[in-house]
Design a protein around this motif. Structure first.
Motif, mmCIF file in Angstrom:
data_model
loop_
_atom_site.group_PDB
_atom_site.id
_atom_site.type_symbol
_atom_site.label_atom_id
_atom_site.label_comp_id
_atom_site.label_asym_id
_atom_site.label_seq_id
_atom_site.Cartn_x
_atom_site.Cartn_y
_atom_site.Cartn_z
ATOM 1 N N GLY A 58 0.679 -1.187 -0.024
ATOM 2 C CA GLY A 58 0.154 -0.009 -0.135
ATOM 3 C C GLY A 58 0.683 1.118 -0.016
ATOM 4 O O GLY A 58 0.447 2.370 -0.094
ATOM 5 N N GLU A 103 -10.096 0.944 0.148
ATOM 6 C CA GLU A 103 -8.541 0.982 -0.113
ATOM 7 C C GLU A 103 -7.691 1.032 1.605
ATOM 8 O O GLU A 103 -6.659 0.068 1.322
ATOM 9 C CB GLU A 103 -7.933 2.360 -0.828
ATOM 10 N N ILE A 124 -14.727 -5.495 2.437
ATOM 11 C CA ILE A 124 -14.053 -4.830 1.591
ATOM 12 C C ILE A 124 -15.152 -4.844 0.454
ATOM 13 O O ILE A 124 -15.287 -3.890 -0.382
ATOM 14 C CB ILE A 124 -12.716 -5.086 0.924
ATOM 15 N N LEU A 163 1.973 -3.799 -4.046
ATOM 16 C CA LEU A 163 0.880 -4.646 -3.739
ATOM 17 C C LEU A 163 1.278 -5.801 -2.553
ATOM 18 O O LEU A 163 0.323 -6.494 -2.026
ATOM 19 C CB LEU A 163 0.585 -5.468 -5.111
ATOM 20 N N LEU A 208 -3.373 -6.492 3.089
ATOM 21 C CA LEU A 208 -2.303 -6.986 2.348
ATOM 22 C C LEU A 208 -0.921 -6.861 3.181
ATOM 23 O O LEU A 208 0.056 -7.725 3.169
ATOM 24 C CB LEU A 208 -2.122 -6.165 0.922
ATOM 25 N N TYR A 250 -7.877 -4.781 -3.734
ATOM 26 C CA TYR A 250 -7.027 -3.356 -3.668
ATOM 27 C C TYR A 250 -7.330 -2.768 -4.664
ATOM 28 O O TYR A 250 -7.201 -1.399 -4.867
ATOM 29 C CB TYR A 250 -5.718 -3.711 -3.124
ATOM 30 N N LYS A 251 -6.922 -3.311 -6.165
ATOM 31 C CA LYS A 251 -6.867 -2.504 -7.256
ATOM 32 C C LYS A 251 -8.236 -2.204 -7.556
ATOM 33 O O LYS A 251 -8.135 -1.077 -8.223
ATOM 34 C CB LYS A 251 -6.181 -3.478 -8.396
ATOM 35 N N GLN A 287 -5.312 -8.821 -3.464
ATOM 36 C CA GLN A 287 -4.738 -7.658 -4.424
ATOM 37 C C GLN A 287 -5.888 -7.350 -5.383
ATOM 38 O O GLN A 287 -5.496 -6.148 -5.703
ATOM 39 C CB GLN A 287 -3.733 -8.644 -5.044
ATOM 40 N N ALA A 346 -8.109 -2.705 2.607
ATOM 41 C CA ALA A 346 -7.246 -3.872 1.705
ATOM 42 C C ALA A 346 -5.950 -3.560 1.905
ATOM 43 O O ALA A 346 -5.197 -4.674 1.862
ATOM 44 C CB ALA A 346 -7.859 -3.524 0.323
ATOM 45 N N SER A 347 -5.417 -2.376 2.182
ATOM 46 C CA SER A 347 -3.921 -2.358 2.174
ATOM 47 C C SER A 347 -3.341 -2.930 3.577
ATOM 48 O O SER A 347 -2.418 -3.489 3.740
ATOM 49 C CB SER A 347 -3.484 -0.612 2.126
#
Length: 643
Positions: free
Chosen positions: A235, A606, A593, A497, A613, A633-634, A630, A609-610
């Motif tokens: 992130g 975001e 998410i 990522l 990860l 997140y994208k 991943q 999700a970061s």
């Protein structure tokens, strides 16, 4: 005066001009070149292993320039007749409620209208009318003002007044229905994006556009590469780069949807005053382009329209114009050692002060280029470089700009420019970064002001750009970083990522990920398109979607250099024992998410999700949950940048 039907259809449909009778200029030139080459000695065509300059000098023996006929250069110049025909075509589409076609036709009518003439003012009025139908009063107001500025016929002044009154009414209705809360959320999200993703926190002292924890090093097997010099969590933004030059994919097919200077998407653009091919988001961008890189393009773009060239050829020309004839002549005269005698691969791109200066030509000049593997392509590329150099000489004042020294051989300088052209054609083929966006059509329902579902929208490629730093990033089918770009400005950032360790190379993907494409297909594509054999872990171990696993895999400890449960590291042992709980927690957060994304709460998605990860430390790249996180997140990034 009647409008040429072939020319009109070519403009409306965005196709290359072909009349089916005459052989185009490029074909005549190449046919003549082949005839000359066949008469000459075959040994003289040996260009394998030669430098760009040597290639140009060899091919030049068989190259015979034929001046470009005026008909090519005047075919798509501004014309009142064409502008009127395009406006009528737009009127018909408007009545049929095909607003997308109508908007393009009115844009083209504005582009082909003679500056200051009544056709230009009437085209602006038609587009303003359409924008009001599409509930876009701000764009309509700008066109009304432009129509008044460009001598709208006085006998029709009442129509302009009526349109102005209608514009005020539409603006009042729209403002009354504005959801202040949603507007505030979108503005906050945009500020968040700019602050987090497009501003460097601690800039590197010697490498511009990157954070202090990013370095450029060199490996003989892969050339220059970008690495991190300390551990970095997922992130994290690692670099924020701007293109040195870019080209719109449909430049020669009248792309009216993007600014030709800053690449922003536009719906009501300002046309170039000197040619019919370029549109801009503002008068400011138009002025900057027409006094800079676009100044030399006005006259030669009509020639290229009739002779389709790959993006890399047009991009190379754009870079040549951006650098300028004076700087190229300086390089030719001085043989500047930082350009032509770099001591090592690692020093390429750095100026004499040891700075990787992104606004200079130096980093672009040193982008790696692979010579073609096929002789015919090698021959064709060199021929095109010579051809383009002569086209530029005939249609612009490029070669009249430098102050030549008394002993200068101008023909040799032209050969030098052709060799630089060839160099960039080859390097951009492998280094250019695709510019893309989510496709947002003009809605047939003018009352539909809702945002479309991002998940159902398609990604549309609209151009290519060369970046001083971003172009150094190598490929992996299992990338640890992703480039993200906001359509509101030209900068691109690269975000981690995965958690990165000190010394890790930052890699992005040039292909679909290993979960979306089988290994043989990925390897073939990369070999054909980028001329290298991929040796990333995903290809070496033949990963594909079938390799996805529900097991997080064994993690390797950097402290004790043992696998988990070895008894050597308490921290590793504790993490392994807790792994089922960690995985279950991440699954629940992944579902959360998903819900945030469905509710278009992209900022919150975001952030979560970061964090997830970052918690995936040591997970196998094939672990399904890790792959899904991943992807989520994208998706969150895409949502953020398209608000």
């Amino acid at each position: 005066m009647a409008v040429n039907g072939l020319v009109f259809n070519c403009i409306v449909e965005g196709k290359t001009y072909e009349n089916g009778v005459e052989t185009n200029h490029l074909e005549r030139m190449y046919r003549k070149f082949c005839e000359n080459a066949e008469k000459g000695e075959e040994a003289k065509l040996n260009i394998f292993g030669k430098t760009e300059t040597e290639r140009v000098q060899i091919i030049k023996q068989f190259f015979e320039w034929i001046p470009v006929p005026d008909s090519y250069l005047k075919r798509f110049q501004k014309s009142s007749e064409i502008a009127t025909a395009l406006r009528d075509y737009g009127n018909k589409a408007y009545l049929e409620e095909d607003y997308g076609k109508a908007l393009r036709a009115f844009n083209l009518a504005i582009g082909f209208a003679i500056p200051g003439g009544p056709e230009l003012a009437m085209a602006y009025v038609k587009r303003a009318d359409l924008f009001l139908t599409l509930n876009e009063p701000d764009l309509a107001q700008r066109d009304i003002n432009l129509a008044a500025k460009h001598a709208y016929p006085k006998k029709a002044a009442q129509k302009l007044i009526d349109l102005q009154n209608r514009c005020v009414a539409v603006a009042n209705r729209k403002n009354a229905n504005v959801n202040v809360k949603n507007t505030k959320i979108i503005n906050e999200a945009r500020r968040f994006c700019d602050d987090k993703f497009f501003k460097l926190k601690s800039p590197h002292q010697t490498i511009q556009n990157v954070e202090e924890f990013v370095d450029i090093d060199y490996r003989s097997e892969c050339g220059r590469r970008v690495v991190v010099n300390r551990d970095i969590p997922a992130g994290t933004v690692m670099l924020v780069d701007s293109p040195y030059a870019f080209i719109l994919e449909n430049l020669l097919k009248w792309d009216t949807e993007h600014c030709h200077y800053c690449s922003r998407p536009i719906r009501g653009g300002v046309p170039c005053t000197s040619c019919t091919f370029a549109w801009f988001c503002s008068d400011s961008c138009c002025a900057k382009a027409c006094t800079g890189m676009h100044r030399n393009e006005h006259k030669y773009l009509p020639y290229l329209q009739c002779h389709p060239m790959q993006c890399r050829v047009v991009t190379a020309a754009r870079v040549i114009f951006t650098v300028g004839p004076e700087e190229l002549y300086r390089l030719y005269e001085t043989k500047d050692p930082i350009y032509f005698s770099a001591k090592s691969g690692a020093s390429r791109g750095y100026n004499k002060a040891g700075i990787y200066e992104v606004d200079s030509y130096l980093p672009i000049f040193h982008l790696i280029a692979h010579p073609p593997s096929k002789f015919v392509k090698d021959l064709s590329d060199t021929f095109k470089a010579l051809l383009m150099t002569h086209v530029i000489e005939q249609t612009t004042d490029f070669f009249r700009k430098p102050k030549y020294s008394p002993n200068c051989n101008v023909e040799d300088f032209k050969d030098f420019v052709a060799s630089v052209f060839l160099r960039h054609m080859r390097s951009f083929e492998f280094n250019a970064i695709t510019l893309s966006k989510l496709h947002q059509p003009v809605y047939s329902d003018p009352n539909n002001n809702t945002n479309p579902n991002l998940a159902n929208m398609k990604t549309l490629r609209y151009g290519a750009a060369v970046y001083p730093v971003l172009c150094l990033l190598n490929h992996s089918c299992d990338p640890n970083a992703v480039p993200v770009r906001s359509l509101r400005h030209a900068r691109t950032s690269v975000v981690a990522l995965k958690n990165l360790k000190r010394g890790d190379e930052i890699c992005i993907s040039y292909t679909p990920l290993f979960t979306l494409q089988d290994t043989p297909d990925r390897i073939k594509y990369l070999l054909d398109r980028y001329n290298f054999f991929c040796a990333c872990d995903a290809c070496n171990h033949c990963w594909s979607n079938a390799n996805r696993t529900n097991s997080s895999g064994e993690s390797h400890c950097d402290k004790c250099h043992r696998y988990l449960l070895s008894g050597q590291c308490p921290a590793c042992m504790k993490r392994d024992i807790c792994m089922p709980q960690i995985v279950e927690s991440l699954r629940k957060q992944a579902s959360q998410i998903e819900k945030l994304l469905e509710g278009q709460l992209f900022k919150e998605a975001e952030k979560l999700a970061s964090e997830c990860l970052e918690a995936c430390e040591g997970f196998s790249s094939c672990f399904s949950l890790f792959i899904d996180l991943q992807f989520l997140y994208k998706r969150a990034l895409v949502g953020l940048f398209n608000q």
